[in-house]
Design a protein around this motif. Structure first.
Motif, PDB file in Angstrom:
ATOM      1  N   ALA A  60     -27.248 -23.735  34.938  1.00  0.00           N
ATOM      2  CA  ALA A  60     -28.542 -24.192  34.607  1.00  0.00           C
ATOM      3  C   ALA A  60     -29.149 -23.341  33.838  1.00  0.00           C
ATOM      4  O   ALA A  60     -29.066 -22.053  33.923  1.00  0.00           O
ATOM      5  N   LYS A  61     -29.825 -23.650  32.710  1.00  0.00           N
ATOM      6  CA  LYS A  61     -30.355 -22.616  31.688  1.00  0.00           C
ATOM      7  C   LYS A  61     -31.866 -22.763  32.063  1.00  0.00           C
ATOM      8  O   LYS A  61     -32.668 -23.480  32.743  1.00  0.00           O
ATOM      9  N   HIS A 105     -30.401 -30.573  36.757  1.00  0.00           N
ATOM     10  CA  HIS A 105     -29.239 -29.975  36.012  1.00  0.00           C
ATOM     11  C   HIS A 105     -28.155 -29.477  36.922  1.00  0.00           C
ATOM     12  O   HIS A 105     -26.882 -29.156  36.612  1.00  0.00           O
ATOM     13  N   CYS A 110     -37.368 -34.844  38.733  1.00  0.00           N
ATOM     14  CA  CYS A 110     -36.842 -33.936  37.905  1.00  0.00           C
ATOM     15  C   CYS A 110     -36.694 -34.503  36.599  1.00  0.00           C
ATOM     16  O   CYS A 110     -35.587 -35.052  36.148  1.00  0.00           O
ATOM     17  N   GLN A 159     -34.464 -25.765  32.765  1.00  0.00           N
ATOM     18  CA  GLN A 159     -33.963 -26.771  33.615  1.00  0.00           C
ATOM     19  C   GLN A 159     -34.075 -26.842  35.115  1.00  0.00           C
ATOM     20  O   GLN A 159     -34.531 -25.924  35.575  1.00  0.00           O
ATOM     21  N   TRP A 160     -33.869 -28.005  35.579  1.00  0.00           N
ATOM     22  CA  TRP A 160     -34.077 -28.382  36.911  1.00  0.00           C
ATOM     23  C   TRP A 160     -32.713 -27.851  37.627  1.00  0.00           C
ATOM     24  O   TRP A 160     -31.732 -28.133  37.510  1.00  0.00           O
TER      25      TRP A 160
END
Length: 359
Positions: free
Chosen positions: A174-175, A251, A245, A178-179
């Motif tokens: 995940a970046k 994510h 989310c 993001q969630w």
């Protein structure tokens, strides 16, 4: 101070020992071990208590330790004696003795920096005596370096709970922005995992049991959303996480709850191209919705602790003030009561054994 350590090392020490599976640990006097080549003797100041230590006591995994064994793999302390050939550490260094006791160092996985999946490794407190003791033997090449501004009590949970969740978060891919959904967010692993996720720039949906934990998750751990699983069916939990989310799902998910149903939920709550990472080790299997897995390009993977590099990154982030462990200090003699409290869910955050006063 450091120069006085060798002469002050006693010949015996107090330790909590598993002598029979399924029975209470025995707190007894045992000899202080002698470091061999490449090893150091560490005076344990504080030692975290992990759910894995319960498995060591009960011997309920398919692989069992050889008894007697001293459990514990979150040992924070000070190097007090060097074995032959040790050049990377000195007496007085602050170090952490973690789950990965050693590995072969020469296989493809070790050479690629994946020593955690080496087929010829030993684990602290499982296949090598651990940290529920006044002194412990560690391999000099495998200890973590504890920064001077992090207390031993705070650093102890980082040595397993911290590095394990930190690595799992990296494995979600995940970046920032993001969630990630963390299932079991308010427990010993989860409460540090939530903080590492925030430090990594992620949005966190905390998933746990009970409305009373919402304030802790939102106000203390700074999570962005909370889903209470109490009285909810699996599909209701998944729907609540997806709604939290952005209405699309997470994510990434990190599965800390030790029940197979959580694994299915962790996969189902993902949006397309999400990754579910399993950490807990409950017995049994779990079903996967094959159509969703394939058509939405989801990924399911396991993650075990973290590498030496991950461990030192974790400790550095903690030193930056971005992670604070919720710690309850107890005495070594309390270990059996602590295990009982863990089984009944009475411990908030992480229980840490205070073995010796801070130096």
């Amino acid at each position: 101070m450091a120069a006085g350590y060798p002469s002050s090392i006693p010949t015996t020490m107090k330790a909590a020992v598993v002598e029979e599976f399924g029975k209470p640990l025995v707190v007894k006097t045992v000899p202080v071990p002698e470091p061999g080549h490449g090893q150091v003797l560490v005076k344990v100041i504080a030692s975290g208590v992990c759910h894995t230590d319960l498995h060591v006591r009960d011997g309920d995994w398919h692989v069992k330790p050889k008894l007697p064994i001293i459990p514990g793999h979150e040992g924070a302390g000070i190097v007090v004696k060097l074995g032959p050939g040790v050049t990377t550490l000195k007496i007085g260094d602050r170090v952490g003795h973690a789950w990965l006791h050693d590995s072969c160092g020469g296989c493809d996985y070790c050479l690629a920096g994946w020593e955690t999946v080496c087929g010829n490794q030993h684990q602290t407190g499982f296949l090598a005596n651990g940290c529920f003791a006044e002194y412990t033997i560690a391999e000099a090449s495998y200890v973590g370096r504890i920064p001077s501004n992090v207390s031993f009590s705070q650093s102890a949970p980082i040595l397993c709970a911290g590095v394990t969740t930190y690595k799992a978060l990296k494995e979600t891919e995940a970046k920032p922005g993001q969630w990630v959904a963390i299932i079991g967010a308010c427990g010993g692993l989860g409460h540090v995992g939530c903080q590492y996720a925030k430090a990594m720039g992620l949005k966190v949906c905390a998933v746990d049991f009970g409305a009373d934990k919402k304030t802790y998750a939102i106000d203390t751990l700074k999570c962005d959303a909370y889903v209470d699983i109490k009285d909810k069916k699996g599909e209701e939990i998944v729907a609540a996480v997806k709604e939290a989310c952005d209405g699309q799902g997470a994510h990434g998910s990190v599965i800390l709850a030790p029940v197979p149903a959580a694994f299915r939920q962790g996969v189902d709550m993902l949006r397309p191209m999400g990754t579910a990472v399993g950490i807990s080790l409950p017995p049994g299997d779990f079903p996967v919705d094959i159509f969703s897995l394939i058509l939405h390009r989801k990924t399911v993977r396991g993650s075990i602790v973290g590498t030496r590099k991950d461990l030192n990154e974790c400790l550095s982030i903690c030193a930056d003030g971005k992670v604070a462990c919720t710690v309850e200090e107890r005495k070594l003699e309390d270990i059996n009561q602590i295990f009982d409290d863990m089984v009944h869910g009475k411990i908030k955050g992480r229980c840490v054994l205070r073995i010796a006063p801070d130096e």
